[in-house]
Write a protein that holds these residues in place. Sequence first.
Motif, PDB file in Angstrom:
ATOM      1  N   GLU A   1      45.355  30.817  34.075  1.00  0.00           N
ATOM      2  CA  GLU A   1      44.675  31.750  34.985  1.00  0.00           C
ATOM      3  C   GLU A   1      44.728  31.259  36.426  1.00  0.00           C
ATOM      4  OE1 GLU A   1      40.765  32.105  33.417  1.00  0.00           O
ATOM      5  OE2 GLU A   1      41.355  33.347  31.699  1.00  0.00           O
ATOM      6  N   ALA A   2      44.557  29.946  36.622  1.00  0.00           N
ATOM      7  CA  ALA A   2      44.602  29.392  37.977  1.00  0.00           C
ATOM      8  C   ALA A   2      45.997  29.525  38.588  1.00  0.00           C
ATOM      9  CB  ALA A   2      44.189  27.922  37.950  1.00  0.00           C
ATOM     10  N   TYR A   3      47.016  29.366  37.760  1.00  0.00           N
ATOM     11  CA  TYR A   3      48.394  29.542  38.259  1.00  0.00           C
ATOM     12  C   TYR A   3      48.617  30.982  38.706  1.00  0.00           C
ATOM     13  CZ  TYR A   3      53.365  30.566  37.932  1.00  0.00           C
ATOM     14  OH  TYR A   3      54.628  31.021  38.186  1.00  0.00           O
ATOM     15  N   ASP A   4      48.236  31.934  37.871  1.00  0.00           N
ATOM     16  CA  ASP A   4      48.418  33.344  38.226  1.00  0.00           C
ATOM     17  C   ASP A   4      47.644  33.696  39.495  1.00  0.00           C
ATOM     18  OD1 ASP A   4      50.039  33.697  35.998  1.00  0.00           O
ATOM     19  OD2 ASP A   4      48.392  34.405  34.726  1.00  0.00           O
ATOM     20  N   ARG A   5      46.434  33.159  39.609  1.00  0.00           N
ATOM     21  CA  ARG A   5      45.623  33.453  40.787  1.00  0.00           C
ATOM     22  C   ARG A   5      46.250  32.869  42.047  1.00  0.00           C
ATOM     23  NH1 ARG A   5      39.286  31.604  41.761  1.00  0.00           N
ATOM     24  NH2 ARG A   5      39.301  31.878  44.029  1.00  0.00           N
ATOM     25  N   LEU A   6      46.790  31.650  41.952  1.00  0.00           N
ATOM     26  CA  LEU A   6      47.397  31.026  43.129  1.00  0.00           C
ATOM     27  C   LEU A   6      48.623  31.808  43.586  1.00  0.00           C
ATOM     28  CD1 LEU A   6      47.530  28.757  45.176  1.00  0.00           C
ATOM     29  CD2 LEU A   6      48.823  27.404  43.501  1.00  0.00           C
TER      30      LEU A   6
ATOM     31  N   GLU B   1      40.840  33.637  58.540  1.00  0.00           N
ATOM     32  CA  GLU B   1      40.649  34.493  57.366  1.00  0.00           C
ATOM     33  C   GLU B   1      41.498  34.006  56.192  1.00  0.00           C
ATOM     34  OE1 GLU B   1      39.197  37.468  54.948  1.00  0.00           O
ATOM     35  OE2 GLU B   1      38.516  36.832  56.932  1.00  0.00           O
ATOM     36  N   ALA B   2      42.714  33.567  56.465  1.00  0.00           N
ATOM     37  CA  ALA B   2      43.593  33.082  55.391  1.00  0.00           C
ATOM     38  C   ALA B   2      43.044  31.804  54.760  1.00  0.00           C
ATOM     39  CB  ALA B   2      44.997  32.846  55.939  1.00  0.00           C
ATOM     40  N   ALA B   3      42.491  30.928  55.586  1.00  0.00           N
ATOM     41  CA  ALA B   3      41.954  29.673  55.055  1.00  0.00           C
ATOM     42  C   ALA B   3      40.807  29.916  54.091  1.00  0.00           C
ATOM     43  CB  ALA B   3      41.504  28.774  56.201  1.00  0.00           C
ATOM     44  N   SER B   4      40.030  30.957  54.326  1.00  0.00           N
ATOM     45  CA  SER B   4      38.889  31.234  53.447  1.00  0.00           C
ATOM     46  C   SER B   4      39.336  31.724  52.070  1.00  0.00           C
ATOM     47  CB  SER B   4      37.983  32.283  54.091  1.00  0.00           C
ATOM     48  OG  SER B   4      38.658  33.536  54.210  1.00  0.00           O
TER      49      SER B   4
ATOM     50  N   ASP C   1      37.130  27.081  47.549  1.00  0.00           N
ATOM     51  CA  ASP C   1      36.525  27.065  46.211  1.00  0.00           C
ATOM     52  C   ASP C   1      37.585  27.260  45.133  1.00  0.00           C
ATOM     53  OD1 ASP C   1      34.592  26.908  44.255  1.00  0.00           O
ATOM     54  OD2 ASP C   1      34.027  29.031  44.395  1.00  0.00           O
ATOM     55  N   PRO C   2      38.518  26.314  45.013  1.00  0.00           N
ATOM     56  CA  PRO C   2      39.597  26.478  44.033  1.00  0.00           C
ATOM     57  C   PRO C   2      39.086  26.382  42.602  1.00  0.00           C
ATOM     58  CG  PRO C   2      39.639  24.263  44.942  1.00  0.00           C
ATOM     59  CD  PRO C   2      38.611  25.035  45.731  1.00  0.00           C
TER      60      PRO C   2
END
Length: 267
Positions: free
Chosen positions: A112-117, A160-163, A167-168
Amino acid sequence: MSTRTAGRPGSGRPPGTRSPARGTAPGRGGGDATSSPVRAGAASPRPARARLVVPLTAALVGLLVGVGLGGAAPLPGGSGASPEGAPSAAADDPLAERVAELRAEAEERDAEAYDRLVADVQGLLPELTPVVEAAAVHAEPGAPVPSAEDAAAWHAVATEAASVLEDPPSAGTDVNVARAAFAASLVQLEAATTAFQQAAAGATGAGDAEAAMRPAVLSLQGAAATWSVGATQLDAVSVARDRGHVHLYLPPVSGSGALTADPEAAP
């Protein structure tokens, strides 16, 4: 005519006296006592410890034979190897089952973390690409200072991009390395746009444009290089997971030394 009494010559015993039978001994008080004969077929008692020799010897032989054949022979009272197809003892081990559950949960979170990234980076690229392309023009030798309006707009996009990458989620090391590189790159880009704003406002106190923009250019170069590390790592993770190549690189910045996508590796 005289007669001779039958007797053993030279025996010294008076005639008619019998020799004691074999196996007899003189009794006390001058009498003869006959010892009790051993009854035929009667077994003499064995020590108790002798009864343990046979079972233990058999168990030891069985163990040695089992090891010699490549397997472990079951000891008395123990369980041997499970027959083929039968559930092993590990299948009923609560600890082993819990470890398997935790491993499955970790793999699911990592996927899930891979897909989200991948989704986050793909969503950021359309916003970041024009900013980096415009700022990179001012990283060239002899380039002018950007306008205050342009620098402010770049800064808003970078912030905005940094935000987005804050919270990874929990993930494996390979995904965490890629996400950390992208997040660090956006922090550097935010610092670069802040420095461009300061240069545009004349707040650096430098005597010329190149000196005024030097902090901004260095931060921009660092952002581009760090982003390329994350993009290369993400591409490697995608290939390792049989997802194919994924090329999510920022535009090049002069002097950054950033990595680029392999032209022979089709995304």
